[in-house]
Scaffold this active site. Sequence first.
Site, short mmCIF file in Angstrom:
data_model
loop_
_atom_site.label_atom_id
_atom_site.label_comp_id
_atom_site.label_asym_id
_atom_site.label_seq_id
_atom_site.Cartn_x
_atom_site.Cartn_y
_atom_site.Cartn_z
N ASP A 66 20.89 5.27 -9.66
CA ASP A 66 21.70 6.46 -9.56
C ASP A 66 21.08 7.77 -9.63
O ASP A 66 22.12 8.56 -11.06
CB ASP A 66 23.26 5.95 -9.94
N ASN A 93 15.06 13.48 -1.64
CA ASN A 93 15.78 13.69 -0.13
C ASN A 93 17.40 13.10 0.15
O ASN A 93 18.54 13.54 0.52
CB ASN A 93 15.02 12.37 0.65
N TYR A 159 28.62 20.50 1.17
CA TYR A 159 27.19 20.74 1.12
C TYR A 159 26.51 21.77 1.23
O TYR A 159 25.14 21.59 1.12
CB TYR A 159 27.28 19.87 2.75
N LYS A 163 23.57 22.65 -0.96
CA LYS A 163 22.16 22.91 -0.04
C LYS A 163 21.58 24.59 -0.65
O LYS A 163 20.72 24.37 -0.52
CB LYS A 163 22.49 22.62 0.56
C1 BGC Z 1 23.48 17.70 8.55
C2 BGC Z 1 23.57 17.20 9.96
C3 BGC Z 1 23.71 17.76 10.93
C4 BGC Z 1 22.64 18.96 10.71
C5 BGC Z 1 22.84 20.54 11.70
C6 BGC Z 1 22.40 17.98 8.70
O1 BGC Z 1 22.38 18.83 7.22
O2 BGC Z 1 23.25 16.63 7.69
O3 BGC Z 1 25.16 16.34 9.74
O4 BGC Z 1 23.99 16.93 12.06
O5 BGC Z 1 22.52 19.65 9.06
O6 BGC Z 1 24.04 20.70 11.60
#
Ligand code: BGC
Length: 261
Positions: A66, A93, A159, A163
């Site tokens: 994990d 990743n 998310y 990122k």
């Molecule tokens: C996401 C995908 C998405 C893509 C473009 C990626 O980071 O994991 O689900 O389709 O970005 O939006």
Amino acid sequence: MIAIDLTGRRALVTGASGGLGQAIAEILAAAGARVAVHYRKGQAEAEQVVAAIQGKGGKAQAFQADISDPAAVEKLLQEIDGAFGGLDILVNNAGMDGPRAVVGDDDPQVWEKVLAVDLMGPYYCARAAIPRMEKCGCGVIINITSVHEFIPWEGYSAYTSAKAGLSMFTKTLAQETADKGIRVVAIAPGAIKTPINEAVWGNPDTLKDLDDKIAMERLGAPEEIGHVAAFLASDLASYITGTTIAVDGGMLIYPDFRHGG
Ligand code: BGC
């Protein structure tokens, strides 16, 4: 002929039991690297990836951890030391996007979980990998971000924040490790056809909406990320560090601006 040659290099790819990680692991192995195929839950899938690599004459082994747990990451790296004798390439990743929910309707615990896997995980893995990489002077850390390190995305604030954070971590870590002979690079994939976005590409209406957001008007294939990862991990990319390479079919060039404006 110039070829990508990773012979003798030892690589760890996190989240390699499927999707992008699987393709990256397979392509690094095809370029000659010995690959640690990391998984959290998908043991059977990871073993299949290992078998596929070995079936083509490559070298691979599956490892469970994990990555959001620093003690588990240190144990993982020790197991890889035992099996491979060290580590030269780390591909961070493994990641998750979480359920779609705008701030206020969302669950703070899910926000924390996404940050733990997508940002803390790469930090723990890099932190454990660096002392090992210093020994060879050929270390490479590749962080898989997303076009969403640049593009806001409603309902995915954890998310996008993770990122964007991983992008700045890439740059700062590259600054910190350049004198150790370690390169740190990010790949920002666009919409790549994997299980993570199957609900979108599996429906003709949402697929059209997605294609319209891509200048090349098609999703990418996982191999198209794997090839870039292999290049970046290799000495052919010896002067690249501290930057993000977008591999997105032109998602970041505002294809909507072909018309109007
Ligand atoms: C996401 C995908 C998405 C893509 C473009 C990626 O980071 O994991 O689900 O389709 O970005 O939006």
